[in-house]
Design a protein around this motif. Sequence first.
Motif, PDB file in Angstrom:
ATOM      1  N   ARG A  86     -25.787  89.442  80.361  1.00 35.86           N
ATOM      2  CA  ARG A  86     -24.775  90.387  79.877  1.00 35.86           C
ATOM      3  C   ARG A  86     -23.488  90.308  80.686  1.00 35.86           C
ATOM      4  NH1 ARG A  86     -28.350  95.462  79.984  1.00 35.86           N
ATOM      5  NH2 ARG A  86     -30.107  94.602  78.877  1.00 35.86           N
ATOM      6  N   ILE A  87     -23.607  89.995  81.989  1.00 37.54           N
ATOM      7  CA  ILE A  87     -22.409  89.991  82.833  1.00 37.54           C
ATOM      8  C   ILE A  87     -21.872  88.594  83.111  1.00 37.54           C
ATOM      9  CG2 ILE A  87     -22.969  92.179  83.938  1.00 37.54           C
ATOM     10  CD1 ILE A  87     -24.033  90.597  86.329  1.00 37.54           C
ATOM     11  N   MET A  88     -22.695  87.552  82.858  1.00 44.08           N
ATOM     12  CA  MET A  88     -22.256  86.173  83.112  1.00 44.08           C
ATOM     13  C   MET A  88     -21.288  85.726  82.024  1.00 44.08           C
ATOM     14  SD  MET A  88     -23.977  84.592  85.765  1.00 44.08           S
ATOM     15  CE  MET A  88     -24.060  82.905  85.297  1.00 44.08           C
ATOM     16  N   PRO A  89     -20.244  84.992  82.391  1.00 44.69           N
ATOM     17  CA  PRO A  89     -19.347  84.453  81.361  1.00 44.69           C
ATOM     18  C   PRO A  89     -20.054  83.346  80.574  1.00 44.69           C
ATOM     19  CG  PRO A  89     -18.729  83.640  83.524  1.00 44.69           C
ATOM     20  CD  PRO A  89     -19.814  84.644  83.736  1.00 44.69           C
ATOM     21  N   ASP A  90     -19.554  83.081  79.384  1.00 41.78           N
ATOM     22  CA  ASP A  90     -20.123  82.044  78.531  1.00 41.78           C
ATOM     23  C   ASP A  90     -19.603  80.684  78.973  1.00 41.78           C
ATOM     24  OD1 ASP A  90     -21.425  80.734  76.512  1.00 41.78           O
ATOM     25  OD2 ASP A  90     -19.927  81.226  74.986  1.00 41.78           O
ATOM     26  N   PHE A  91     -20.514  79.792  79.335  1.00 37.36           N
ATOM     27  CA  PHE A  91     -20.150  78.445  79.760  1.00 37.36           C
ATOM     28  C   PHE A  91     -20.447  77.421  78.676  1.00 37.36           C
ATOM     29  CE2 PHE A  91     -20.931  80.540  83.907  1.00 37.36           C
ATOM     30  CZ  PHE A  91     -19.683  80.327  84.477  1.00 37.36           C
ATOM     31  N   GLY A  92     -20.493  77.858  77.432  1.00 40.42           N
ATOM     32  CA  GLY A  92     -20.815  76.937  76.350  1.00 40.42           C
ATOM     33  C   GLY A  92     -22.304  76.694  76.296  1.00 40.42           C
ATOM     34  N   GLY A  93     -22.717  75.442  76.380  1.00 36.22           N
ATOM     35  CA  GLY A  93     -24.127  75.103  76.288  1.00 36.22           C
ATOM     36  C   GLY A  93     -24.869  75.147  77.608  1.00 36.22           C
ATOM     37  N   ILE A  94     -24.190  75.527  78.688  1.00 35.27           N
ATOM     38  CA  ILE A  94     -24.819  75.547  80.005  1.00 35.27           C
ATOM     39  C   ILE A  94     -25.211  76.978  80.357  1.00 35.27           C
ATOM     40  CG2 ILE A  94     -24.504  75.086  82.456  1.00 35.27           C
ATOM     41  CD1 ILE A  94     -22.450  72.979  81.672  1.00 35.27           C
ATOM     42  N   ASP A  95     -26.479  77.161  80.681  1.00 34.50           N
ATOM     43  CA  ASP A  95     -26.976  78.480  81.068  1.00 34.50           C
ATOM     44  C   ASP A  95     -27.256  78.472  82.565  1.00 34.50           C
ATOM     45  OD1 ASP A  95     -27.970  81.026  81.119  1.00 34.50           O
ATOM     46  OD2 ASP A  95     -29.882  80.517  80.170  1.00 34.50           O
ATOM     47  N   LEU A  96     -26.449  79.190  83.311  1.00 29.15           N
ATOM     48  CA  LEU A  96     -26.607  79.244  84.767  1.00 29.15           C
ATOM     49  C   LEU A  96     -27.452  80.426  85.232  1.00 29.15           C
ATOM     50  CD1 LEU A  96     -22.986  78.300  85.844  1.00 29.15           C
ATOM     51  CD2 LEU A  96     -24.982  76.815  85.685  1.00 29.15           C
ATOM     52  N   THR A  97     -27.953  81.202  84.282  1.00 28.60           N
ATOM     53  CA  THR A  97     -28.739  82.375  84.632  1.00 28.60           C
ATOM     54  C   THR A  97     -29.988  82.037  85.437  1.00 28.60           C
ATOM     55  OG1 THR A  97     -27.951  83.357  82.572  1.00 28.60           O
ATOM     56  CG2 THR A  97     -29.722  84.489  83.700  1.00 28.60           C
ATOM     57  N   PRO A  98     -30.772  80.996  85.075  1.00 31.84           N
ATOM     58  CA  PRO A  98     -31.942  80.686  85.911  1.00 31.84           C
ATOM     59  C   PRO A  98     -31.572  80.373  87.355  1.00 31.84           C
ATOM     60  CG  PRO A  98     -32.130  79.563  83.811  1.00 31.84           C
ATOM     61  CD  PRO A  98     -30.764  80.172  83.862  1.00 31.84           C
ATOM     62  N   MET A  99     -30.464  79.677  87.550  1.00 35.08           N
ATOM     63  CA  MET A  99     -30.040  79.357  88.908  1.00 35.08           C
ATOM     64  C   MET A  99     -29.681  80.632  89.672  1.00 35.08           C
ATOM     65  SD  MET A  99     -27.200  76.638  90.269  1.00 35.08           S
ATOM     66  CE  MET A  99     -25.831  77.456  89.497  1.00 35.08           C
ATOM     67  N   LEU A 100     -29.025  81.569  89.016  1.00 32.87           N
ATOM     68  CA  LEU A 100     -28.677  82.834  89.652  1.00 32.87           C
ATOM     69  C   LEU A 100     -29.930  83.608  90.049  1.00 32.87           C
ATOM     70  CD1 LEU A 100     -26.513  84.940  90.439  1.00 32.87           C
ATOM     71  CD2 LEU A 100     -26.722  85.826  88.120  1.00 32.87           C
ATOM     72  N   VAL A 101     -30.924  83.648  89.156  1.00 35.09           N
ATOM     73  CA  VAL A 101     -32.170  84.350  89.464  1.00 35.09           C
ATOM     74  C   VAL A 101     -32.904  83.655  90.606  1.00 35.09           C
ATOM     75  CG1 VAL A 101     -34.404  85.067  88.536  1.00 35.09           C
ATOM     76  CG2 VAL A 101     -32.361  85.329  87.144  1.00 35.09           C
TER      77      VAL A 101
END
Length: 102
Positions: free
Chosen positions: A62-77
Motif C-alpha cells: 500500500r505504501i510502496m511506489p509502483d515500479f512496474g513489473g518489479i516487486d520489491l516488497t519481499p526484499m523489504l520484508v
Amino acid sequence: MLLMLLQIVDILLTVLWWFIIAQAVMSWLIAFNVINTHNDFVGQLWMVLDRITEPLYRPFRRIMPDFGGIDLTPMLVLILIIILQGPVLGYLARFAYTNGLA
C-alpha cells in the motif's frame, strides 16, 4: 522462560524467511515459464506460499511506489526480518539475561 520465547520467535522468523525465499524463486520460475501453475503440485504450492506471504506483503504494498513489473516488497520484508532477528532479538535476549529474566 523469556529466552525460550525469543528462540521460538527466532525460529519462526527463520521459517518465514525461507517461505519468502521459496516464493520469490518460484515466482521467477513461473515468470520465465520454467514451471507451470497448471501442474497440480505447482499450483497448490504456489497457493500455499501466496497465502502465507501475502498478508505480510499487503501493508507494505500500500505504501510502496509502483515500479512496474518489479516487486520489491519481499526484499523489504526480508530486511525487516534481518533487523528483527539481529539487533532487536539480540537486545531483548541481553536484556533478559542481565535482568535475571532468562
